[in-house]
Design a protein around this motif. Structure first.
Motif, PDB file in Angstrom:
ATOM      1  N   MET A  25       0.934  -1.381   0.034  1.00 22.13           N
ATOM      2  CA  MET A  25      -0.019  -0.114  -0.055  1.00 22.13           C
ATOM      3  C   MET A  25       0.961   1.182   0.078  1.00 22.13           C
ATOM      4  N   GLY A  26       2.017   1.294   0.836  1.00 26.05           N
ATOM      5  CA  GLY A  26       2.654   2.331   0.838  1.00 26.05           C
ATOM      6  C   GLY A  26       3.339   2.766  -0.380  1.00 26.05           C
ATOM      7  N   ALA A  27       3.910   1.873  -1.025  1.00 24.84           N
ATOM      8  CA  ALA A  27       4.548   2.050  -2.400  1.00 24.84           C
ATOM      9  C   ALA A  27       3.526   2.305  -3.544  1.00 24.84           C
ATOM     10  N   GLY A  28       2.301   1.722  -3.293  1.00 25.96           N
ATOM     11  CA  GLY A  28       1.165   2.213  -4.312  1.00 25.96           C
ATOM     12  C   GLY A  28       0.667   3.576  -4.323  1.00 25.96           C
ATOM     13  N   ILE A  29       0.670   3.993  -2.836  1.00 24.87           N
ATOM     14  CA  ILE A  29       0.180   5.492  -2.508  1.00 24.87           C
ATOM     15  C   ILE A  29       1.277   6.410  -3.010  1.00 24.87           C
ATOM     16  N   ALA A  30       2.507   6.063  -2.741  1.00 23.38           N
ATOM     17  CA  ALA A  30       3.688   6.847  -3.131  1.00 23.38           C
ATOM     18  C   ALA A  30       3.768   7.098  -4.700  1.00 23.38           C
TER      19      ALA A  30
END
Length: 816
Positions: A25-30
């Motif tokens: 999720m963090g990579a996707g949001i970034a």
């Protein structure tokens, strides 16, 4: 930062962001913040030990490459992710990896910090404390929690921090899922909520709902409840997983993933976490009982069958000896897997034959009320509706927030209250009462006041139920609803394939609504009729619709039938009709702006190219893909590609016609079309060479029709004149020879089949302008004639007809 300073911020002023946590999720949001044009710092923890590969390289824990390993690996994957996380893979440069130890102070340089670490309250509290130590006052901070208490996370933080803190719950994958739940605490400033909403809607293109700080917020609360009652009812009524999915998917206006496929995608362990979160934080005994851990789920999780991520859950995919995949389904009584079974019943068949989500739901419940499928559908639906109604005021203040959350977060065609209206509010409540169910008091009061639905439409406005009566839905100035305009009587004319709709300010929109929005005779006739109407009475024309996809191409069924019957005059007539319709659109003496979205393929692209400007949504998958069915573009697509190549060649030469290099731009477009490439985003269409200088991508898909209308009016105010017929400089026989040499090389290398080579040769002939001398200027009609001739010859090929038949039967391309 003062309140006044906070108010002066707007979404456009947020240029630098940080994401804490580089997991999925963090990579996707970034990545999606990078899509919005932000510079993003992606931070994760410093690893505590070296990997085997790092040890072999002689690296130490103090080396930067080791300390940034987790976030750097996420950034490396980001550029290659499938499905793509970035609109343009080059934008990975906007994301900088780092770690929480060495780069924590850099948080003082950003405008928005998004925390996306593991779903544990103690860890989130620890990270938020670290963030507060480094951020500058006034910086937005949000958490991506999927259901933990937002207020509890902020305990111990300063009031200034809490005023600028809320949850922004993105759904996975962040780029593609529309929903973001914004969840404030009692201390969150209204200005913070407004700014986060504006950021998510205007910059990130999301749909925002305002949720209350309750377990799992809105969508996951209702969605998980629905899964729980479906699981229980499946066992009660003795259904198979296939039967339950057939009854809870498209039959109710929901995705094909339905219930059990959705569970596999989400992860059975993830659902248990959601269930535990609601049960442990609920004060309602009945709700706690409903959210008790299902024995079946717990058993599957204990066996390591977590769904898609472990290869098995309620379904599993296996590869046979022939290399083909097959799907098996779980037998609920034995927990063994067996061949997936087709299901059918009068109830399922009735729902399938009905048109539209509302009609399908009515048919599902009424087909045969005594059949176990109808009883199962009614039982699960009524429980979900009653539970949802009981949550109004608990998880959200209005029914519209709940309906939007389920439509945007779970891809339901109708939210719970919209679905309740569809099956008949009064009749269904009467049946519930007869069966001994308790109706939420506010619903009883609503009916007692004489209301018969939760929504009503008046003119262009839709109104929804509130405690004070019907309230108009909030209008967004940059959003135009064609559905609302048609309801208000703003249709200029309508045919079975398309409608012309008055957008106001003397601009109209041509909306395709044929099956799959495919272009056939009815759509082409509507285009010609629109050209006449707009020329006489309007300032300009928008091409847009609100279908699932803008246009998936031309109507292959008719073409295949005519080709198989050898009706070549009929096939030629179809092609000429298509070409002439596009030419009329291009020659219209009023501005035309196309606003495509999602799948815009083949004929859909050819319908856009005559427009004076194309405004694409970010999620536009744009491509001339006809070679995939053994054909070439013949609705003007090849002609427009030749014109694009000529324009680029002339521009590259600085306008010096004597030194024009036709080959390079022609090669690029030939490769794009010959390989049936489609863009992975609106921005990616530029990389494929399919966009012109005047075309652009809009960040917010919901605003595409409004923006297209604005562009039409700007062109009109500038004194629009229809483009004259152009002469197109072509690469000629010399350019064709180069293209054909490349095709032959690929065939000899085994990269393409003989039929692919045949198609490629004919495409080369058309794009290069045939056998004329290089640099010759030819008419548009000359190129259209080449298109038509090549298309007709390919239609007569057995292998092309096989490709067309295979695509129509399976939805997948055939390589032969």
């Amino acid at each position: 930062m003062t309140n006044q300073q906070t108010r002066t911020k707007n979404a456009g002023s947020i240029r630098n962001a940080a994401v804490i946590g580089s997991g999925v999720m963090g990579a996707g949001i970034a990545a999606h913040l990078a899509n919005a044009g932000m510079n993003v710092l992606l931070l994760d923890v410093v690893p505590k030990k070296l990997t085997e590969a790092e040890e072999k390289k002689g690296l130490a824990l103090t080396d930067t490459i080791v300390r940034n390993r987790l976030s750097a690996a996420a950034v490396a994957k980001m550029a290659k992710a499938q499905p793509a996380q970035l609109y343009d893979s080059a934008w990975v440069k906007r994301v900088t990896p780092g770690n929480l130890t060495d780069h924590l102070t850099h948080l003082g340089d950003v405008d928005w910090i998004v925390e996306v670490v593991v779903e544990r309250l103690d860890i989130k509290q620890e990270i938020l404390a670290a963030i507060e130590s480094a951020r500058r006052p006034g910086t937005l901070v949000s958490t991506n929690t999927s259901g933990l208490s937002v207020a509890a996370m902020a305990e111990g933080r300063s009031l200034e921090f809490r005023r600028h803190f809320a949850a922004t719950h993105f759904f996975n994958p962040p780029r593609y899922m529309k929903l973001v739940e914004v969840v404030p605490t009692d201390d969150t400033d209204p200005e913070t909520i407004d700014l986060l909403t504006e950021l998510c809607e205007k910059r990130l293109g999301k749909g925002v709902v305002l949720a209350k700080d309750t377990p799992n917020f809105i969508a996951n609360r209702i969605g998980s409840y629905g899964m729980m009652v479906t699981l229980a009812a499946t066992e009660t009524y003795g259904l198979t997983v296939e039967e339950a999915d057939a009854l809870t998917g498209p039959a109710l206006g929901r995705p094909k993933t339905a219930t059990f496929r959705m569970l596999d995608l989400v992860g059975l362990d993830t659902l248990l976490h959601v269930v535990d979160n609601v049960r442990e934080r609920s004060a309602d005994d009945e709700e706690r009982a409903t959210f008790e851990r299902p024995e079946l789920l717990a058993r599957l999780v204990s066996l390591g069958r977590l769904g898609e991520k472990t290869g098995a859950g309620f379904y599993r995919k296996l590869k046979g000896e022939d290399g083909r995949s097959r799907i098996e389904s779980l037998r609920l009584d034995t927990l063994e897997y067996g061949e997936q079974r087709r299901v059918s019943s009068p109830v399922i068949d009735a729902a399938k034959s009905a048109k539209g989500a509302a009609a399908k739901a009515r048919a599902l419940l009424a087909a045969d009320p005594d059949h176990k499928h109808a009883r199962f559908a009614w039982s699960t639906l009524k429980k979900t509706l009653l539970y949802t109604a009981a949550q109004v005021g608990v998880i959200a203040d209005s029914i519209i927030e709940i309906d939007r959350a389920m439509r945007w977060g779970f891809n339901w065609e109708l939210g719970p209250f919209e679905l309740w209206d569809a099956i008949g509010l009064e009749e269904s409540v009467s049946r519930m009462k007869q069966e001994g169910d308790t109706i939420p008091a506010w619903v009883e009061e609503w009916l007692a006041e004489g209301h018969t639905s939760f929504y009503r439409v008046s003119g262009e406005k839709r109104f929804h139920a509130t405690r004070g009566g019907f309230t108009a839905e909030k209008e967004e100035e940059d959003v135009i609803s064609l559905t609302a305009l048609k309801s208000a009587g703003r249709t200029v004319f309508s045919t079975p394939g398309a409608s012309l709709i008055d957008l106001g300010d003397e601009v109209v929109c041509l909306e395709f609504h044929s099956q799959n929005n495919a272009i056939g005779g009815e759509v082409l006739t509507a285009i010609r009729q629109s050209v006449q109407e707009v020329s006489r009475n309007w300032r300009g024309l928008v091409l847009a619709n609100e279908g699932r996809n803008f246009c998936v191409g031309a109507n292959l069924v008719l073409l295949l039938m005519e080709a198989q019957n050898g009706e070549w005059d009929e096939v030629e007539e179809i092609i000429r009709f298509f070409q002439d319709s596009m030419l009329r659109l291009k020659r219209l003496d009023r501005p035309v702006v196309a606003a495509p979205h999602r799948m815009t393929l083949g004929g859909g692209v050819e319908a856009c190219l005559p427009a004076d400007q194309i405004i694409l949504s970010p999620e536009t998958y744009f491509g001339l893909v006809e070679t995939g069915v053994g054909l070439i573009p013949a609705g003007g697509g090849c002609k427009e590609a030749s014109a694009l190549a000529a324009q680029r060649a002339l521009a590259a030469s600085g306008g010096q016609r004597g030194s024009v290099d036709f080959q390079q731009p022609l090669n690029a477009l030939f490769e794009t079309i010959a390989m049936a490439k489609a863009s992975t985003s609106g921005h990616d269409a530029k990389r494929l060479g399919l966009l012109r200088p005047q075309d652009r991508v809009l960040s917010r898909q919901d605003a595409r029709i409004s923006e297209a209308k604005r562009a039409v009016l700007e062109l009109d105010r500038a004194g629009y004149a229809a483009p004259p017929e152009e002469r197109i400089a072509v690469a000629g026989k010399e350019g064709k020879a180069v293209l054909k040499m490349a095709v032959e090389s690929m065939r000899l290398s085994g990269l393409i089949s003989g039929h692919d080579a045949l198609i490629g040769g004919k495409l080369a002939h058309v794009l290069a302008g045939g056998d004329v001398k290089q640099g010759s200027e030819v008419s548009e009609q000359y190129l259209l004639d080449l298109e038509c001739e090549a298309f007709l010859s390919l239609c007569g090929e057995r292998k092309t007809q096989e490709r067309m038949s295979h695509l129509l039967a399976t939805g997948k391309p055939l390589r032969n």
